[in-house]
Each structure stands twice: as structure tokens, then as C-alpha cells.
Design a protein around this motif. Sequence first.
Motif, PDB file in Angstrom:
ATOM      1  N   ILE A 101       0.833  -1.205   0.000  1.00 45.79           N
ATOM      2  CA  ILE A 101       0.000   0.000   0.000  1.00 45.79           C
ATOM      3  C   ILE A 101       0.867   1.254   0.000  1.00 45.79           C
ATOM      4  CG2 ILE A 101      -1.591   1.358   1.434  1.00 45.79           C
ATOM      5  CD1 ILE A 101      -2.832  -1.415   2.250  1.00 45.79           C
ATOM      6  N   LEU A 102       1.948   1.235   0.757  1.00 44.89           N
ATOM      7  CA  LEU A 102       2.790   2.422   0.891  1.00 44.89           C
ATOM      8  C   LEU A 102       3.807   2.592  -0.229  1.00 44.89           C
ATOM      9  CD1 LEU A 102       3.427   2.331   4.743  1.00 44.89           C
ATOM     10  CD2 LEU A 102       1.958   3.912   3.464  1.00 44.89           C
ATOM     11  N   THR A 103       4.098   1.535  -0.991  1.00 46.20           N
ATOM     12  CA  THR A 103       5.178   1.654  -1.971  1.00 46.20           C
ATOM     13  C   THR A 103       4.774   1.465  -3.423  1.00 46.20           C
ATOM     14  OG1 THR A 103       5.784  -0.668  -1.692  1.00 46.20           O
ATOM     15  CG2 THR A 103       6.968   0.940  -0.355  1.00 46.20           C
ATOM     16  N   VAL A 104       3.686   0.766  -3.710  1.00 44.37           N
ATOM     17  CA  VAL A 104       3.421   0.417  -5.104  1.00 44.37           C
ATOM     18  C   VAL A 104       2.764   1.544  -5.895  1.00 44.37           C
ATOM     19  CG1 VAL A 104       1.159  -0.676  -4.885  1.00 44.37           C
ATOM     20  CG2 VAL A 104       2.787  -1.543  -6.565  1.00 44.37           C
ATOM     21  N   GLY A 105       2.062   2.447  -5.239  1.00 46.31           N
ATOM     22  CA  GLY A 105       1.422   3.549  -5.955  1.00 46.31           C
ATOM     23  C   GLY A 105       0.218   3.116  -6.764  1.00 46.31           C
ATOM     24  N   ARG A 106      -0.376   1.989  -6.431  1.00 42.12           N
ATOM     25  CA  ARG A 106      -1.566   1.453  -7.087  1.00 42.12           C
ATOM     26  C   ARG A 106      -2.543   1.021  -5.997  1.00 42.12           C
ATOM     27  NH1 ARG A 106       0.259   3.389 -11.262  1.00 42.12           N
ATOM     28  NH2 ARG A 106       1.079   2.199 -12.995  1.00 42.12           N
ATOM     29  N   PRO A 107      -3.822   0.912  -6.343  1.00 41.58           N
ATOM     30  CA  PRO A 107      -4.778   0.404  -5.345  1.00 41.58           C
ATOM     31  C   PRO A 107      -4.456  -1.046  -4.977  1.00 41.58           C
ATOM     32  CG  PRO A 107      -5.912   1.312  -7.272  1.00 41.58           C
ATOM     33  CD  PRO A 107      -4.466   1.281  -7.596  1.00 41.58           C
ATOM     34  N   VAL A 108      -4.651  -1.370  -3.713  1.00 37.75           N
ATOM     35  CA  VAL A 108      -4.401  -2.720  -3.210  1.00 37.75           C
ATOM     36  C   VAL A 108      -5.662  -3.200  -2.500  1.00 37.75           C
ATOM     37  CG1 VAL A 108      -2.985  -4.166  -1.689  1.00 37.75           C
ATOM     38  CG2 VAL A 108      -1.941  -2.226  -2.895  1.00 37.75           C
ATOM     39  N   LEU A 109      -6.209  -4.324  -2.948  1.00 39.81           N
ATOM     40  CA  LEU A 109      -7.351  -4.956  -2.303  1.00 39.81           C
ATOM     41  C   LEU A 109      -6.809  -6.080  -1.439  1.00 39.81           C
ATOM     42  CD1 LEU A 109     -10.400  -5.450  -1.906  1.00 39.81           C
ATOM     43  CD2 LEU A 109     -10.336  -6.852  -3.987  1.00 39.81           C
ATOM     44  N   VAL A 110      -7.009  -5.965  -0.124  1.00 43.11           N
ATOM     45  CA  VAL A 110      -6.500  -6.961   0.822  1.00 43.11           C
ATOM     46  C   VAL A 110      -7.660  -7.838   1.267  1.00 43.11           C
ATOM     47  CG1 VAL A 110      -5.277  -7.327   2.989  1.00 43.11           C
ATOM     48  CG2 VAL A 110      -4.764  -5.307   1.602  1.00 43.11           C
ATOM     49  N   ILE A 111      -7.527  -9.137   1.029  1.00 43.89           N
ATOM     50  CA  ILE A 111      -8.548 -10.097   1.438  1.00 43.89           C
ATOM     51  C   ILE A 111      -8.155 -10.627   2.815  1.00 43.89           C
ATOM     52  CG2 ILE A 111      -9.760 -12.228   0.846  1.00 43.89           C
ATOM     53  CD1 ILE A 111     -10.073  -9.960  -1.248  1.00 43.89           C
ATOM     54  N   PRO A 112      -8.991 -10.414   3.843  1.00 46.34           N
ATOM     55  CA  PRO A 112      -8.659 -10.878   5.195  1.00 46.34           C
ATOM     56  C   PRO A 112      -8.540 -12.399   5.262  1.00 46.34           C
ATOM     57  CG  PRO A 112     -10.531  -9.368   5.228  1.00 46.34           C
ATOM     58  CD  PRO A 112     -10.269  -9.703   3.803  1.00 46.34           C
ATOM     59  N   TYR A 113      -7.630 -12.877   6.107  1.00 48.96           N
ATOM     60  CA  TYR A 113      -7.460 -14.321   6.255  1.00 48.96           C
ATOM     61  C   TYR A 113      -8.554 -14.929   7.134  1.00 48.96           C
ATOM     62  CZ  TYR A 113      -5.442 -13.684  10.928  1.00 48.96           C
ATOM     63  OH  TYR A 113      -5.256 -13.366  12.244  1.00 48.96           O
ATOM     64  N   ALA A 114      -9.166 -14.126   7.967  1.00 44.39           N
ATOM     65  CA  ALA A 114     -10.208 -14.629   8.863  1.00 44.39           C
ATOM     66  C   ALA A 114     -11.584 -14.308   8.297  1.00 44.39           C
ATOM     67  CB  ALA A 114     -10.062 -13.996  10.246  1.00 44.39           C
ATOM     68  N   GLY A 115     -12.482 -15.254   8.410  1.00 49.03           N
ATOM     69  CA  GLY A 115     -13.850 -15.039   7.942  1.00 49.03           C
ATOM     70  C   GLY A 115     -14.084 -15.584   6.552  1.00 49.03           C
ATOM     71  N   ARG A 116     -15.342 -15.626   6.190  1.00 51.45           N
ATOM     72  CA  ARG A 116     -15.736 -16.074   4.849  1.00 51.45           C
ATOM     73  C   ARG A 116     -16.560 -14.952   4.229  1.00 51.45           C
ATOM     74  NH1 ARG A 116     -14.612 -20.530   2.674  1.00 51.45           N
ATOM     75  NH2 ARG A 116     -13.964 -22.319   3.840  1.00 51.45           N
ATOM     76  N   PHE A 117     -16.291 -14.688   2.967  1.00 49.33           N
ATOM     77  CA  PHE A 117     -16.952 -13.591   2.285  1.00 49.33           C
ATOM     78  C   PHE A 117     -17.508 -14.095   0.964  1.00 49.33           C
ATOM     79  CE2 PHE A 117     -13.412 -12.168   4.828  1.00 49.33           C
ATOM     80  CZ  PHE A 117     -14.029 -11.277   5.689  1.00 49.33           C
ATOM     81  N   ALA A 118     -18.784 -13.856   0.746  1.00 48.78           N
ATOM     82  CA  ALA A 118     -19.419 -14.311  -0.490  1.00 48.78           C
ATOM     83  C   ALA A 118     -18.807 -13.595  -1.693  1.00 48.78           C
ATOM     84  CB  ALA A 118     -20.925 -14.055  -0.432  1.00 48.78           C
ATOM     85  N   GLU A 119     -18.545 -12.306  -1.559  1.00 51.39           N
ATOM     86  CA  GLU A 119     -17.967 -11.534  -2.657  1.00 51.39           C
ATOM     87  C   GLU A 119     -16.940 -10.552  -2.118  1.00 51.39           C
ATOM     88  OE1 GLU A 119     -19.769 -10.150  -5.932  1.00 51.39           O
ATOM     89  OE2 GLU A 119     -21.398 -11.586  -5.995  1.00 51.39           O
ATOM     90  N   ALA A 120     -15.816 -10.520  -2.768  1.00 46.39           N
ATOM     91  CA  ALA A 120     -14.785  -9.549  -2.393  1.00 46.39           C
ATOM     92  C   ALA A 120     -15.092  -8.217  -3.066  1.00 46.39           C
ATOM     93  CB  ALA A 120     -13.421 -10.045  -2.835  1.00 46.39           C
ATOM     94  N   GLY A 121     -14.803  -7.148  -2.382  1.00 46.12           N
ATOM     95  CA  GLY A 121     -14.939  -5.834  -2.977  1.00 46.12           C
ATOM     96  C   GLY A 121     -16.309  -5.200  -2.808  1.00 46.12           C
TER      97      GLY A 121
END
Length: 146
Positions: A101-121
Motif C-alpha cells: 500500500i505504501l510503496t506500489v502507488g496502485r490500489p491494493v485490495l487486501v482479502i482478510p485471512y479470517a472469515g468467509r466472504f461471499a464476494e470480495a470488494g
Amino acid sequence: MALAERHGAHLKGLHVLSRGYYESRHESLMREAEAAAELFARRTAQVGVSAEWCHVGYQLLGATVTDAMVRHGHCADLLIVGQPGEQSPPGIPPDLAQRLILTVGRPVLVIPYAGRFAEAGERGLVALTSGRGGGGGGGVPPRYRV
């Protein structure tokens, strides 16, 4: 995958081998990389998403996983990374997402390791730095929709 399918995106799977080269361990690392590539190809083909796989061997150059991801991330519109958890492979820094997030200069979508998600984003947090690489320009960003 649903996010990429919905937006007609092209996915690039990146596998980075950044640990030291030891012949006995190298074969098992390469088998793991091949298994990951097969899984990526199978899942992207199931949903019909355009995709490519890239294996990067940085082990002899002394670069880190973060270095490789930043280098490849500069050519991407969005980076999607899993949040490192208790069962993350060795060599993955616990603060990988923060470093990107601090170095790439592009948006970063972080998927949490805990929990279940039907749809990311579906719901997210947008944070921009006012620095040169952040793209924020110092202003408050408008509401983003994925």
C-alpha cells in the motif's frame, strides 16, 4: 474471480520464489509453484476470466517477495493480496499488505485471512496518501464503487 468477471479484467497470478536456493528444497518449492499455477488456471478457466501465470525466481538476486510484487504491481491497475495469517508460508512478511500500500502507488485490495466472504470488494476502505506515489493529491477521495 467474480470481481474480475464482473469488470472484464485480466488477472495475473504472481508466484515469487525469494528464499535461498538449496537443491533439496528447490524441487519441493517448484512442485508447490506448479500446483498453485494449475489451481489458478483451473479456477480462472471455470469462470472464463482472461488470465496469465508468472513465476518469478528472485532467490539468487537477494530481492524479497515485496520487491517482486512492487516491481510487477507498477504495471497493474489493482493488486489483490491475501492478508498474511498464522498459516502463511515462510518468506511472506506479516506486513506485506502495508508495504505494498505504501510503496506500489496502485490500489491494493487486501482479502482478510479470517472469515468467509461471499464476494470480495462489496465494502471497502479507501485510503490515499497525499505523497507523490499515492495519487491522492491531498484531497478527500470521492466515494468509490467496485
